[in-house]
Design a protein around this motif. Structure first.
Motif, PDB file in Angstrom:
ATOM      1  N   THR A   1       0.749  -1.211   0.022  1.00 48.82           N
ATOM      2  CA  THR A   1       0.027  -0.051  -0.121  1.00 48.82           C
ATOM      3  C   THR A   1       0.903   1.321  -0.032  1.00 48.82           C
ATOM      4  N   PHE A   2       0.520   2.321  -0.394  1.00 49.98           N
ATOM      5  CA  PHE A   2       1.176   3.576  -0.608  1.00 49.98           C
ATOM      6  C   PHE A   2       1.257   4.188   0.727  1.00 49.98           C
ATOM      7  N   GLN A   3       0.284   3.618   1.986  1.00 43.46           N
ATOM      8  CA  GLN A   3       0.638   4.197   3.229  1.00 43.46           C
ATOM      9  C   GLN A   3       2.019   3.496   3.834  1.00 43.46           C
ATOM     10  N   SER A   4       2.203   2.213   3.398  1.00 46.56           N
ATOM     11  CA  SER A   4       3.419   1.661   3.931  1.00 46.56           C
ATOM     12  C   SER A   4       4.615   2.578   3.379  1.00 46.56           C
ATOM     13  N   VAL A   5       4.673   3.054   2.304  1.00 48.21           N
ATOM     14  CA  VAL A   5       5.677   3.882   1.744  1.00 48.21           C
ATOM     15  C   VAL A   5       5.991   4.920   2.711  1.00 48.21           C
ATOM     16  N   THR A   6       5.184   5.588   3.669  1.00 49.74           N
ATOM     17  CA  THR A   6       5.340   6.528   4.406  1.00 49.74           C
ATOM     18  C   THR A   6       6.260   5.974   5.640  1.00 49.74           C
ATOM     19  N   LEU A   7       6.344   4.832   5.723  1.00 50.52           N
ATOM     20  CA  LEU A   7       7.025   4.175   6.935  1.00 50.52           C
ATOM     21  C   LEU A   7       8.673   4.335   6.721  1.00 50.52           C
ATOM     22  N   LEU A   8       9.008   4.296   5.271  1.00 54.11           N
ATOM     23  CA  LEU A   8      10.347   4.429   5.131  1.00 54.11           C
ATOM     24  C   LEU A   8      11.182   5.296   5.980  1.00 54.11           C
ATOM     25  N   PRO A   9      10.916   6.464   5.937  1.00 51.01           N
ATOM     26  CA  PRO A   9      11.821   7.454   6.841  1.00 51.01           C
ATOM     27  C   PRO A   9      11.910   7.090   8.204  1.00 51.01           C
ATOM     28  N   GLY A  10      10.747   6.494   8.589  1.00 51.58           N
ATOM     29  CA  GLY A  10      10.912   6.076  10.069  1.00 51.58           C
ATOM     30  C   GLY A  10      11.412   4.704  10.673  1.00 51.58           C
ATOM     31  N   ASN A  11      12.027   4.217   9.554  1.00 51.21           N
ATOM     32  CA  ASN A  11      12.743   2.901   9.957  1.00 51.21           C
ATOM     33  C   ASN A  11      14.082   3.105   9.807  1.00 51.21           C
ATOM     34  N   LYS A  12      14.844   3.157  10.931  1.00 50.20           N
ATOM     35  CA  LYS A  12      16.220   3.415  11.033  1.00 50.20           C
ATOM     36  C   LYS A  12      17.086   2.153  10.812  1.00 50.20           C
ATOM     37  N   LEU A  13      18.318   2.350  10.008  1.00 50.52           N
ATOM     38  CA  LEU A  13      18.987   1.095   9.602  1.00 50.52           C
ATOM     39  C   LEU A  13      19.999   0.670  11.011  1.00 50.52           C
ATOM     40  N   ALA A  14      20.064  -0.554  10.994  1.00 54.39           N
ATOM     41  CA  ALA A  14      20.859  -1.231  12.071  1.00 54.39           C
ATOM     42  C   ALA A  14      21.925  -0.497  12.420  1.00 54.39           C
ATOM     43  N   ASN A  15      22.817   0.070  11.435  1.00 59.53           N
ATOM     44  CA  ASN A  15      24.205   0.756  11.675  1.00 59.53           C
ATOM     45  C   ASN A  15      23.791   2.358  12.312  1.00 59.53           C
ATOM     46  N   ARG A  16      22.577   2.651  12.335  1.00 61.14           N
ATOM     47  CA  ARG A  16      22.168   4.062  12.846  1.00 61.14           C
ATOM     48  C   ARG A  16      22.849   5.085  11.953  1.00 61.14           C
ATOM     49  N   ARG A  17      23.061   4.812  10.571  1.00 63.41           N
ATOM     50  CA  ARG A  17      23.521   5.807   9.644  1.00 63.41           C
ATOM     51  C   ARG A  17      22.594   6.142   8.649  1.00 63.41           C
ATOM     52  N   GLY A  18      21.211   6.037   9.337  1.00 65.11           N
ATOM     53  CA  GLY A  18      20.007   6.462   8.155  1.00 65.11           C
ATOM     54  C   GLY A  18      18.894   5.584   8.372  1.00 65.11           C
ATOM     55  N   THR A  19      18.188   6.054   7.426  1.00 59.41           N
ATOM     56  CA  THR A  19      16.972   5.390   7.234  1.00 59.41           C
ATOM     57  C   THR A  19      16.627   4.441   6.052  1.00 59.41           C
ATOM     58  N   LEU A  20      15.544   3.913   5.853  1.00 55.39           N
ATOM     59  CA  LEU A  20      15.312   2.990   4.751  1.00 55.39           C
ATOM     60  C   LEU A  20      15.350   3.897   3.323  1.00 55.39           C
ATOM     61  N   LEU A  21      14.790   4.978   3.862  1.00 56.21           N
ATOM     62  CA  LEU A  21      14.613   6.095   2.789  1.00 56.21           C
ATOM     63  C   LEU A  21      16.254   6.443   1.966  1.00 56.21           C
ATOM     64  N   HIS A  22      17.107   6.621   3.063  1.00 53.54           N
ATOM     65  CA  HIS A  22      18.423   7.162   2.858  1.00 53.54           C
ATOM     66  C   HIS A  22      19.178   5.810   2.254  1.00 53.54           C
ATOM     67  N   LEU A  23      18.641   4.458   2.497  1.00 50.41           N
ATOM     68  CA  LEU A  23      19.398   3.435   1.713  1.00 50.41           C
ATOM     69  C   LEU A  23      18.744   3.262   0.335  1.00 50.41           C
ATOM     70  N   MET A  24      17.568   3.707   0.215  1.00 46.98           N
ATOM     71  CA  MET A  24      17.016   3.508  -1.000  1.00 46.98           C
ATOM     72  C   MET A  24      17.732   4.753  -2.044  1.00 46.98           C
ATOM     73  N   ALA A  25      17.786   5.829  -1.552  1.00 46.00           N
ATOM     74  CA  ALA A  25      18.528   6.893  -2.161  1.00 46.00           C
ATOM     75  C   ALA A  25      20.067   6.516  -2.568  1.00 46.00           C
ATOM     76  N   GLN A  26      20.728   5.990  -1.882  1.00 42.38           N
ATOM     77  CA  GLN A  26      22.071   5.563  -1.923  1.00 42.38           C
ATOM     78  C   GLN A  26      22.052   4.262  -3.145  1.00 42.38           C
ATOM     79  N   VAL A  27      21.257   3.459  -3.171  1.00 44.02           N
ATOM     80  CA  VAL A  27      21.000   2.534  -4.002  1.00 44.02           C
ATOM     81  C   VAL A  27      20.782   3.008  -5.367  1.00 44.02           C
TER      82      VAL A  27
END
Length: 91
Positions: A45-71
């Protein structure tokens, strides 16, 4: 203005970049949910896309949104260029 909205909607619907980004979101979700009944999903759902910035990476160096941008920046340069073209249409 309605013509512009229709033109932009057509561009978004036909954009390979948008398709690639949505596929990346689905792949990330499936990776996170691997081994769970929610894994191997065929959609989200598009609602789940809004969760990307709120999910922090295990290494504490960003969020899933940051990871997507890097990829996207490192492995899918054509997607970033296509998104820039879409952005230029809005101006």
């Amino acid at each position: 203005k309605l013509d512009l909205v229709i033109q932009l909607a057509a561009q978004v619907l036909s954009s390979e970049a948008v398709r690639d980004i949505l596929a990346l979101v689905l792949n990330i979700g499936n990776f996170i949910n691997e081994g769970h009944m929610l894994g191997n999903a065929s959609g989200f759902t598009f609602q789940s896309v809004t969760l990307l910035p709120g999910n922090k990476l295990a290494n504490r160096r960003g969020t899933l949104l940051h990871l997507m941008a890097q990829v996207l920046e490192s492995k899918r340069e054509a997607v970033v260029a296509d998104l820039s073209n879409l952005k230029d249409l809005v101006k």
